[in-house]
Write a protein that holds these residues in place. Structure first.
Motif, mmCIF file in Angstrom:
data_model
loop_
_atom_site.group_PDB
_atom_site.id
_atom_site.type_symbol
_atom_site.label_atom_id
_atom_site.label_comp_id
_atom_site.label_asym_id
_atom_site.label_seq_id
_atom_site.Cartn_x
_atom_site.Cartn_y
_atom_site.Cartn_z
ATOM 1 N N UNK A 698 -15.394 -61.741 47.907
ATOM 2 C CA UNK A 698 -15.298 -62.910 47.292
ATOM 3 C C UNK A 698 -15.852 -63.520 47.123
ATOM 4 N N UNK A 699 -16.349 -64.700 46.354
ATOM 5 C CA UNK A 699 -17.050 -65.409 46.662
ATOM 6 C C UNK A 699 -16.329 -66.634 45.845
ATOM 7 N N UNK A 700 -16.426 -67.528 46.677
ATOM 8 C CA UNK A 700 -15.786 -69.287 46.422
ATOM 9 C C UNK A 700 -16.450 -70.310 46.216
ATOM 10 N N UNK A 701 -15.437 -71.486 44.699
ATOM 11 C CA UNK A 701 -16.043 -71.758 44.358
ATOM 12 C C UNK A 701 -16.768 -73.559 44.938
ATOM 13 N N UNK A 702 -16.137 -73.816 45.941
ATOM 14 C CA UNK A 702 -16.072 -74.049 47.197
ATOM 15 C C UNK A 702 -17.116 -73.951 48.128
ATOM 16 N N UNK A 703 -18.888 -74.941 47.416
ATOM 17 C CA UNK A 703 -20.055 -73.921 48.076
ATOM 18 C C UNK A 703 -19.551 -74.371 49.969
ATOM 19 N N UNK A 704 -18.932 -75.160 50.820
ATOM 20 C CA UNK A 704 -19.098 -75.279 51.947
ATOM 21 C C UNK A 704 -18.243 -73.642 52.524
ATOM 22 N N UNK A 705 -17.595 -72.569 51.677
ATOM 23 C CA UNK A 705 -17.274 -72.085 51.955
ATOM 24 C C UNK A 705 -18.282 -70.410 51.778
ATOM 25 N N UNK A 706 -17.904 -69.713 53.128
ATOM 26 C CA UNK A 706 -19.151 -68.735 53.266
ATOM 27 C C UNK A 706 -18.432 -67.692 51.911
ATOM 28 N N UNK A 707 -19.227 -66.426 51.277
ATOM 29 C CA UNK A 707 -18.474 -65.547 50.774
ATOM 30 C C UNK A 707 -17.865 -64.891 51.591
ATOM 31 N N UNK A 708 -17.063 -63.837 51.529
ATOM 32 C CA UNK A 708 -15.488 -63.061 51.900
ATOM 33 C C UNK A 708 -16.443 -61.561 52.398
ATOM 34 N N UNK A 709 -17.031 -61.004 52.414
ATOM 35 C CA UNK A 709 -17.325 -59.456 52.674
ATOM 36 C C UNK A 709 -16.606 -58.201 53.549
ATOM 37 N N UNK A 710 -16.303 -57.664 53.016
ATOM 38 C CA UNK A 710 -15.047 -56.664 53.387
ATOM 39 C C UNK A 710 -15.631 -55.207 52.544
ATOM 40 N N UNK A 711 -15.424 -54.308 53.818
ATOM 41 C CA UNK A 711 -15.982 -53.057 53.412
ATOM 42 C C UNK A 711 -14.480 -52.556 53.408
ATOM 43 N N UNK A 712 -14.018 -51.536 51.959
ATOM 44 C CA UNK A 712 -13.164 -51.134 51.935
ATOM 45 C C UNK A 712 -13.017 -50.088 51.839
ATOM 46 N N UNK A 713 -13.572 -48.620 51.352
ATOM 47 C CA UNK A 713 -13.193 -47.234 50.924
ATOM 48 C C UNK A 713 -15.062 -47.379 50.404
ATOM 49 N N UNK A 714 -14.694 -45.898 51.205
ATOM 50 C CA UNK A 714 -15.448 -44.847 51.266
ATOM 51 C C UNK A 714 -15.517 -43.400 51.153
ATOM 52 N N UNK A 715 -16.042 -43.651 49.174
ATOM 53 C CA UNK A 715 -15.721 -42.563 48.036
ATOM 54 C C UNK A 715 -17.036 -41.272 48.479
ATOM 55 N N UNK A 716 -16.410 -40.166 48.301
ATOM 56 C CA UNK A 716 -17.028 -39.160 48.482
ATOM 57 C C UNK A 716 -16.406 -38.221 47.362
ATOM 58 N N UNK A 717 -17.741 -36.773 47.274
ATOM 59 C CA UNK A 717 -17.111 -35.898 46.648
ATOM 60 C C UNK A 717 -17.978 -35.458 45.771
ATOM 61 N N UNK A 718 -20.194 -36.085 45.802
ATOM 62 C CA UNK A 718 -20.932 -34.769 45.152
ATOM 63 C C UNK A 718 -21.148 -34.523 46.359
ATOM 64 N N UNK A 719 -22.147 -33.253 45.869
ATOM 65 C CA UNK A 719 -22.864 -32.741 46.730
ATOM 66 C C UNK A 719 -24.192 -33.143 47.337
ATOM 67 N N UNK A 720 -24.477 -32.649 48.705
ATOM 68 C CA UNK A 720 -26.733 -32.772 48.250
ATOM 69 C C UNK A 720 -27.130 -31.850 47.643
ATOM 70 N N UNK A 721 -28.047 -32.199 47.043
ATOM 71 C CA UNK A 721 -29.012 -31.213 46.223
ATOM 72 C C UNK A 721 -30.386 -31.766 46.294
ATOM 73 N N UNK A 722 -31.386 -30.546 47.524
ATOM 74 C CA UNK A 722 -33.027 -31.032 48.233
ATOM 75 C C UNK A 722 -33.074 -32.586 47.920
ATOM 76 N N UNK A 723 -31.449 -33.206 48.820
ATOM 77 C CA UNK A 723 -32.281 -33.917 50.252
ATOM 78 C C UNK A 723 -31.097 -35.633 48.979
ATOM 79 N N UNK A 724 -30.600 -35.345 47.907
ATOM 80 C CA UNK A 724 -30.857 -35.761 47.350
ATOM 81 C C UNK A 724 -29.180 -36.173 47.411
ATOM 82 N N UNK A 725 -28.853 -37.004 47.239
ATOM 83 C CA UNK A 725 -27.002 -38.048 47.177
ATOM 84 C C UNK A 725 -26.759 -38.084 45.936
#
Length: 751
Positions: A698-725
């Protein structure tokens, strides 16, 4: 000559002598007051130390002016009074000696008379002491050092000076006295009188008891039972039953009068508070305060004790348990390891008894290493802070409160045969385009995962980008050294007709200038597949990206040896330009500002922000990473995220600093792509660990308030192929959906 004359003559002579003596004595005292007495040298002393002259004795006498006081009354008295006058002018000590000798003679006479009488009566004067001998010093309880520089030591009851006794002992005399005098150890100096006093046995015992911390009185019982006047038992009758005074209930009139006087004085300004003294010299600090070892700030206060050695364990026993003994294979491995890599610096061995244990061969070497550790090991004092560990964790909102965000895999788009490097969503969110290393560009319907069209482009597609203008339907494809402009036959007819009008409205200029690229129209089979324009570049193109208006297109050709790394193309006029005269590092990716005329250029270590109107660099962002891989600009334009190959994601707040506001290290492998959502406060990053991490930002319009950064989800499903994800990631323009493309030749939709 008559008897009267005989009687008066001697008295006049003695009176004259007494007056002469008092005159001499006064002159001597005047000299004493002018000069310090201890600086005087007496000629008589050199001749004969034993006999002191009359003047010397008068100097140290206690009675100074006794002769002069009695001089006026001598005419009326007889010859006995004259003798008293002579006595008064002498030394008081001689007078005391005479008195004591007189007392002693009387005592002897009395003893003789008792012996003659044959009686056994005890002498009553033997233990008698005269009050006149005890000269009382009346100065009181003051430090006797005050009299250090004066010849006298105080005053007696009559107010006369008590002179210090002559102490002409040097160190040699003191040493001889110490050797010969058996009472030297119990002799102390009385500062009140300046004389030496020999302590009695009782006084010595008292000093010893006090030194040991015991009570002075021998008969005092320190353990006698105490009388509890106030006990815990509640008694019927109080200790005192006197009623309270009336004055304890009434305010004091005297205090009221005093307070009113003080209040009036403060109001009138007669009483003023004390003003703090202002030091006009200024304040100075001690530069060498820490150098003094005895100071509070001295170095010894920060002494750090040496680290303790590790206590011996079971493996160091002469008869260790069998599990601590190494097998033959373990012993060979131990011998092959370097000394610093070995877990133990010795081999555990077993002995039948303690007598058969040999001397430790590495003893001196180990002691030497310990000494080296003690004086070479850097030790610092760590201030211990009692902090609750939970307080150190930032208070972040729960992910449930931050919904919506993609959580589950809904669709899988299959059809490509090789890894998919790039994907792009149409402005309306209905279609999805993907470019793969199998030489095809595929168009998918988002809702059904159905492939509607496949375009063979004849090479590995490095990057694709859908034109953000919803009024036209154009797709830029980068393969090799070409950039293709495609018009897929998808969507509304009005959109397709406006796209045709845009492409056909071009009129070539009269004067064709030199351009770094070649624009050409597609023909034949390419035209039938939807390819309308081809832009031929001098080098391989890595990335293409559109401006928000949809008329400008930027392409990146990474090459450190050339200044021709970034080109900006205008579609309506079909012209291209190189915005930079010289290159400043290997360009990785570029991006247009969504609102203002700014252009972001990411090199390996930094991101440069250029003002396109002023044609100058306005800011340089330092990413603190080794190699930037991807970049995305927030829809508001004040925040940028950069992914790097060293597993980091840097969030920059352009209004705050040129250094990252937050460094996220959630991925285990290289970060390949990053993306912002256009409407929701979400951003995502994909990595070679085959995972996509969605974060709330979240980026606030108030310049004095810092952005709120929260990790919410890790999505998995792809398979590693030739060490590439996962190679690319992008958000749906209107829904909180996420598309990801991987090296396993699939595209996955998370909703």
């Amino acid at each position: 000559m008559s008897t009267e004359d005989l009687g008066t003559k001697p008295s006049e002579g003695t009176m004259i002598k007494a007056k002469d003596k008092t005159v001499k004595k006064r002159s001597v005292e005047e000299e004493e007051e002018q000069l310090p007495i201890f600086n005087k040298t007496f000629p008589e002393e050199e001749e004969d130390d034993g006999d002191l002259s009359d003047s010397e004795e008068s100097v140290f006498s206690g009675l100074e002016d006794s002769g002069s006081d009695s001089g006026d009354d001598e005419e009326e008295k007889g010859s006995e009074d004259d003798k008293d006058v002579l006595l008064g002018s002498g030394d008081e000590q001689e007078e005391q000696k005479r008195k004591s000798s007189f007392v002693a003679e009387r005592g002897e006479d009395r003893r003789m008379t008792t012996e003659e009488k044959g009686g056994l009566k005890e002498d009553e004067y033997e233990h008698d002491t005269s009050d006149e001998e005890d000269i009382r010093n009346t100065v009181g309880n003051i430090p006797m050092e005050w009299y250090k520089d004066y010849p006298h030591i105080g005053y007696d009851l009559d107010g006369k000076k008590i002179y210090k006794p002559i102490r002409n002992k040097d160190e040699l005399d003191d040493f001889l006295d110490k050797m010969e005098n058996p009472d030297y150890w119990r002799t102390v100096l009385d500062k009140q009188t300046g004389s030496d006093i020999i302590l009695s046995e009782e006084q010595v015992d008292l000093v010893h008891r006090l030194q040991k911390g015991q009570f002075g009185d021998v008969n005092f019982n320190e353990y006698q039972p105490s009388v509890e006047f106030f006990s815990s038992d509640v008694m019927i009758h109080p200790v005192t039953n006197r009623p309270e005074d009336k004055r304890s209930f009434i305010p004091s009139l005297i205090e009221k009068e005093k307070v009113s006087k003080l209040v009036h004085a403060i109001k009138m300004g007669w009483i003023k508070p004390r003003q703090a003294k202002v030091d006009s010299r200024g304040q100075y600090y001690d530069l060498w305060a820490t150098e003094d070892p005895n100071a509070i700030l001295g170095r010894h206060k920060m002494h750090v004790p040496a680290p303790k050695m590790r206590l011996p364990g079971h493996e160091e026993s002469y008869n260790p348990p069998p599990e601590y003994l190494l097998s033959e294979e373990e012993r060979l491995v131990w011998e092959q390891l370097d000394p610093e890599d070995r877990k133990l610096p010795f081999l555990p061995r077993k002995y039948s008894c303690l007598r058969s244990v040999p001397a430790f061969s590495r003893f001196i070497h180990e002691r030497f290493e310990r000494c080296l550790d003690l004086y070479l090991c850097p030790r610092q004092r760590k201030m211990r802070v009692n902090v609750n560990p939970e307080d150190l964790i930032p208070k972040l909102p729960k992910p449930k409160d931050l919904q919506p965000f993609p959580t589950t895999q809904s669709l899988v788009y299959r059809g490509h045969s090789d890894l998919i490097r790039s994907i792009s969503v149409s402005p309306a969110g209905q279609w999805l385009a993907s470019g793969s290393d199998d030489g095809t560009v595929r168009f998918w319907e988002v809702c059904s995962a159905r492939c509607l069209r496949t375009v063979q482009v004849g090479g590995a597609v490095r990057s694709i980008a859908w034109n953000p203008n919803p009024a036209v339907c154009l797709l830029a494809v980068a393969l090799g050294s070409e950039v293709l402009i495609l018009t897929p036959p998808l969507g509304d007819r009005l959109v397709l007709s406006s796209t045709e009008n845009l492409l056909l409205s071009y009129q070539p200029p009269e004067e064709q200038g030199e351009e770094p690229v070649t624009w050409s129209l597609a023909e034949g089979e390419e035209l039938s597949q939807g390819v309308r324009l081809k832009i031929q570049h001098p080098k391989a193109v890595q990335q293409v990206t559109w401006h928000a208006k949809g008329d400008y297109l930027a392409s990146v050709m990474p090459d450190n040896s050339s200044h021709l790394q970034v080109l900006i193309h205008q579609l309506s006029k079909r012209r291209s330009q190189n915005p930079f005269r010289r290159s400043k590092g290997l360009v990785q990716c570029v991006s247009f500002h969504p609102v203002r005329p700014y252009f972001f250029v990411a090199t390996q270590r930094s991101v440069r922000v250029y003002n396109l109107i002023k044609q100058e660099m306005s800011k340089k962002l330092l990413a603190n990473s080794k190699w930037i891989s991807s970049m995305a600009v927030h829809p508001a334009g004040d925040n940028v995220i950069c992914g790097s190959y060293d597993c980091r994601l840097a969030w920059f707040d352009l209004d705050l600093s040129t250094k990252p506001y937050k460094m996220l290290r959630h991925h285990k492998k290289a970060v390949r792509g990053v993306a912002y959502h256009k409407t929701y406060p979400l951003f995502a990053s994909c990595s070679d660990d085959a995972s996509v991490i969605v974060c709330h930002g979240t980026v606030y319009n108030d310049l004095l308030q810092n952005p709120l950064i929260v990790p919410v989800k890790v999505l998995k499903g792809h398979l590693l192929t030739h060490d590439l994800g996962v190679l690319d990631v992008t958000f749906h323009p209107t829904q909180p959906w996420l598309f990801s493309s991987g090296a396993d030749a699939t595209i996955r939709l998370f909703t």
